[in-house]
Design an enzyme around this catalytic site. Structure first.
Site, PDB file in Angstrom:
ATOM      1  N   GLU A  26      -4.864  -9.241   3.536  1.00 31.32           N
ATOM      2  CA  GLU A  26      -5.517  -8.852   4.795  1.00 31.32           C
ATOM      3  C   GLU A  26      -6.720  -9.707   5.161  1.00 31.32           C
ATOM      4  O   GLU A  26      -7.009  -9.893   6.337  1.00 31.32           O
ATOM      5  CB  GLU A  26      -5.922  -7.377   4.748  1.00 31.32           C
ATOM      6  CG  GLU A  26      -4.768  -6.409   4.972  1.00 31.32           C
ATOM      7  CD  GLU A  26      -3.959  -6.114   3.720  1.00 31.32           C
ATOM      8  OE1 GLU A  26      -4.127  -6.834   2.714  1.00 31.32           O
ATOM      9  OE2 GLU A  26      -3.161  -5.171   3.753  1.00 31.32           O
TER      10      GLU A  26
ATOM     11  N   GLU B 116       0.823  -1.217   0.000  1.00 32.49           N
ATOM     12  CA  GLU B 116       0.000   0.000   0.000  1.00 32.49           C
ATOM     13  C   GLU B 116       0.857   1.267   0.000  1.00 32.49           C
ATOM     14  O   GLU B 116       0.493   2.251  -0.634  1.00 32.49           O
ATOM     15  CB  GLU B 116      -0.952  -0.025   1.204  1.00 32.49           C
ATOM     16  CG  GLU B 116      -2.044  -1.088   1.020  1.00 32.49           C
ATOM     17  CD  GLU B 116      -2.891  -1.272   2.259  1.00 32.49           C
ATOM     18  OE1 GLU B 116      -2.337  -1.705   3.284  1.00 32.49           O
ATOM     19  OE2 GLU B 116      -4.094  -0.965   2.215  1.00 32.49           O
TER      20      GLU B 116
END
Ligand code: NAD
Length: 698
Positions: free
Chosen positions: A122, A102
């Protein structure tokens, strides 16, 4: 600026290098250091962001999950990177996951070394990418591709990353120099935020939802991920990021996410053994031997070969040996077919596996694992042979599932070197390895075994010798009640489907069909004396086996099989009903709650016994055994975590309810609450309280 971040210059290009060993996780200190470094930067022509060590940022610090939410801090930092008035290039290598990817998405350009892997896993922790991944990735790769990446939770390579559009270039040779050269050629920032996302149809989203409901049963995160990613087409980045933060924080509060994070840490804890610290020296393992080239021996040989450790496999005769080696070759062929291995890699691995009929060929092995038939006399004979030939200091291991390892150790003159290494079938696939210590096993043998699990790619859990160790001992009550309920008139389908809907990977009766009902029958026969004299004990297995139903092996067991498809079989149900009549077991319907309670509560109850007896080192080790070896859903955290989720008073109450309801003598034979459970409820304590008190005492 701290030592975490170092600023270098290559002419007009600035290079920020982060060093947070071992794997450059992003934590509060890294975020603060990076934010400070960005502020202090006199604007360069371009900036390269890189990491020292084995990998670019490997991800966020999961330890921060239990503290206050950090998403705002991430957002501020990543937005600052994106807003930079000069081009920012992420130079990646290693394994770039979650928050690590990210931060790269917030940079303007991305380059990587060959072999770099990228992922947004995630959902495996019950959350969604929460540092911009659900909003920035769709802007680069598109919504459907992002959904595949996030829901699949599997890493992709550089070629796929370029295809998906979030990697600009693979840099051969020196990554830093290549990234600097790339940066020097850039004239302006290129912000992910400015990109538009093409919306996808509701029908496409619904097909992802349908798949997520099947593949991630009972879990909210994948469905929320779909919502968040779809929102990227609707919302400007700033709003999308706020929406993402709100969703991720809601998910972090769910039991499912807490359970998944619990298992994540539990798996990293299992090697820590009180009293056996880092000072205990390892015995080196550079060569291995295996006795028995059957199902387990072959699978274990593959584990060693995959780890690059030469291994010699011995069998009783040439036919057994050749059959075993052929199965190994077939297993590798299957991997080639699925694109998981090349012919060249197969050849390399096969070259590490030697076959022999002669014990002399393994005498120099550092560890030998016995995996012959489950017969105490045969195993003792093998151990005596090993005692005679193996070099001093070799670890003598057995893969027995049910036999008393202390009894085997008594057959040799070096009981300190004897240990159980209980692999699960298929041994080359299943991650669990129960490491079983006897009263005499030397500390360095225990440490060596736990450490050996790493190259073998196993999660080791230490157990003390007892019947069934941790996993199979707990299985006893669970399986017994499932079998008893089909005698009482529940159908195999009703029992298995209820368990599967709850989250078990496979219903227990289907598991028996797969393993072979004969295997169960012989185990129950040889161990009947270890359990109360219950005439209905495992009679479902006996009845089916006596009627010639062996499970998948001959296409009929609790079910009938067409290929691997389970089909309800009235014939099996009639056999079970007839046995129930003979035994005087009344028939009645069973609701879902009863099926679940009767299977799961005895399982948890035995867990409390195992803990109190010291068979398992800690409650979370039991959770690892069940989530990595027995198909217990990770998102329920394992049996001990689940016990705390439902509340220990409730666990006790349910045990007592069935103790009374099932009548005597069945109730008191099998439904006696564990003393530790009773005590914790009486004292109003949790398992964590008990473990803390114990560690203060020891
Ligand atoms: P298997 O029948 O597939 O293999 C046993 C092998 O041992 C055969 O190849 C046989 O030829 C060989 N053998 C027999 N006598 C021998 C001797 N004297 N010297 C050398 N080799 C000899 O059995 P398996 O399923 O691989 O089980 C092996 C062990 O692993 C057992 O102790 C079993 O309890 C344990 N185990 C099995 C499983 C499972 O699911 N199959 C799981 C965990 C542990």
């Amino acid at each position: 600026m701290t030592q975490l971040v170092e600023l270098g210059r290559e002419g007009d290009v600035a290079v920020l290098t982060v060093s947070n060993p071992p794997v450059n996780t992003i934590n509060a200190a890294v975020r603060a250091a990076l934010a400070g470094a960005l502020k202090d930067l006199g604007p360069p022509k371009a900036l390269v962001l890189r990491c020292e060590g084995n990998t670019f940022f490997s991800g966020a610090d999961i330890g921060e999950f239990s503290g206050p939410p950090q998403e705002e801090a991430y957002r501020r930092l990543f937005n600052a990177i994106e807003a930079a008035p000069f081009p920012v290039v992420a130079a990646m290598h290693g394994t770039v996951m979650g928050g690590g990817l990210e931060i790269a998405l917030a940079c303007h350009y991305r380059v990587a070394a060959p072999g770099t892997r990228f992922g947004l896993p995630e959902v495996t922790l019950g959350i969604i990418p929460g540092a911009g991944g659900t909003q920035r990735m769709p802007r680069l790769a598109g919504i459907e591709q992002t959904l595949e990446l996030v829901l699949g939770a599997r890493p992709v390579d550089t070629a796929r990353a370029i295809e998906l559009g979030f990697l600009d270039q693979v840099v051969e040779g020196d990554l830093r120099a290549g990234a600097v050269a790339f940066a020097r050629g850039l004239s302006a920032p290129r912000r992910t935020a400015d990109r538009k996302v093409d919306a996808v149809s509701e029908a496409v989203l619904e097909s992802f939802r349908e798949k997520a409901r099947k593949q991630h049963r009972n879990q909210p995160a994948p469905l929320i991920a779909i919502e968040a990613i779809a929102a990227s087409a609707r919302l400007p980045l700033a709003e999308g990021l706020e929406h993402e933060t709100k969703l991720v924080n809601e998910l972090k509060a769910t039991t499912e996410s807490k359970a998944l994070v619990h298992v994540f840490f539990a798996e990293r804890e299992t090697r820590k053994i009180p009293g056996i610290g880092a000072k205990v020296k390892l015995r080196p393992v550079t060569r291995a031997g295996i006795v028995g080239a059957g199902t387990m021996g072959g699978g274990i040989a593959i584990c060693f070969a995959n780890a690059g450790i030469p291994v010699t496999v011995i069998d009783a005769n040439e036919a057994g040996l050749q059959k075993g080696l052929a199965v190994v070759a077939q297993t590798y062929d299957g991997m080639i077919k699925r694109g998981r291995l090349t012919e060249g890699e197969k050849a390399q691995r096969m070259a590490l596996i030697q076959g022999s009929l002669d014990y002399d060929s393994i005498k120099d092995a550092d560890v030998v694992i016995e995996a012959v038939f489950e017969s105490p006399a045969l195993k003792k004979e093998i151990f005596r042979k090993l005692d005679a030939v193996m070099k001093p200091g070799a670890v003598l291991a057995t893969n027995t599932s049910t036999l008393d390892i202390e009894d085997l150790a008594a057959a040799v003159k070096r009981p300190q070197d004897v240990i159980g290494l209980h692999f699960f079938s298929p041994a080359n696939v299943m991650p669990l390895l129960e490491v079983v210590r006897t009263k005499d096993t030397a500390p360095d043998v225990i440490r060596t075994a736990l450490d050996l699990a790493r190259p073998l790619r196993k999660t080791p859990v230490l157990a003390k010798v007892c019947y069934g160790f941790i996993g199979n001992r707990m299985m006893e009550g669970y399986a017994r009640e499932a079998e008893r309920m089909v005698l009482e008139g529940a159908t195999p389908r009703a029992v298995d489907s209820t368990l599967e809907r709850w989250g078990m990977a496979m219903g227990i009766l289907a598991v028996f069909d797969m393993a072979g009902i004969g295997v169960g029958v012989s185990v129950h026969q040889s161990n009947a004396d270890k359990y109360p004299p219950d005439p209905t004990y495992y009679q479902a297995d006996f009845a089916l086996y006596e009627a010639g139903r062996e499970g998948q092996k001959n296409g009929k067991g609790y079910y009938r099989y067409e290929g691997r498809e389970r089909i309800d079989d009235p014939e099996a149900i009639a056999i079970l009903a007839a046995r129930a009549r003979e035994l005087g077991v009344p028939q009645r319907p069973h609701g879902e709650t009863e099926v679940l309670e009767r299977c799961l509560y005895p399982l948890m109850n035995v867990g409390f016994r195992i803990l109190e007896e010291g068979v398992a080192v800690r409650a979370s080790d039991i959770d690892v055994v069940w989530t990595s070896g027995y198909g217990f859903p990770r998102y329920r955290g394992g049996p001990m975590f689940y016990a705390e989720t439902v509340g220990l008073p409730k666990v006790l109450e349910v045990m007592l309810k069935y103790k009374a309801a099932l009548g005597e003598p069945y109730g008191s034979m099998h439904w006696q609450p564990a003393p530790l459970l009773e005590r914790l409820v009486r004292e109003g304590k949790s398992l964590a309280d008990w473990e803390q008190e114990r560690s203060r005492r020891d």
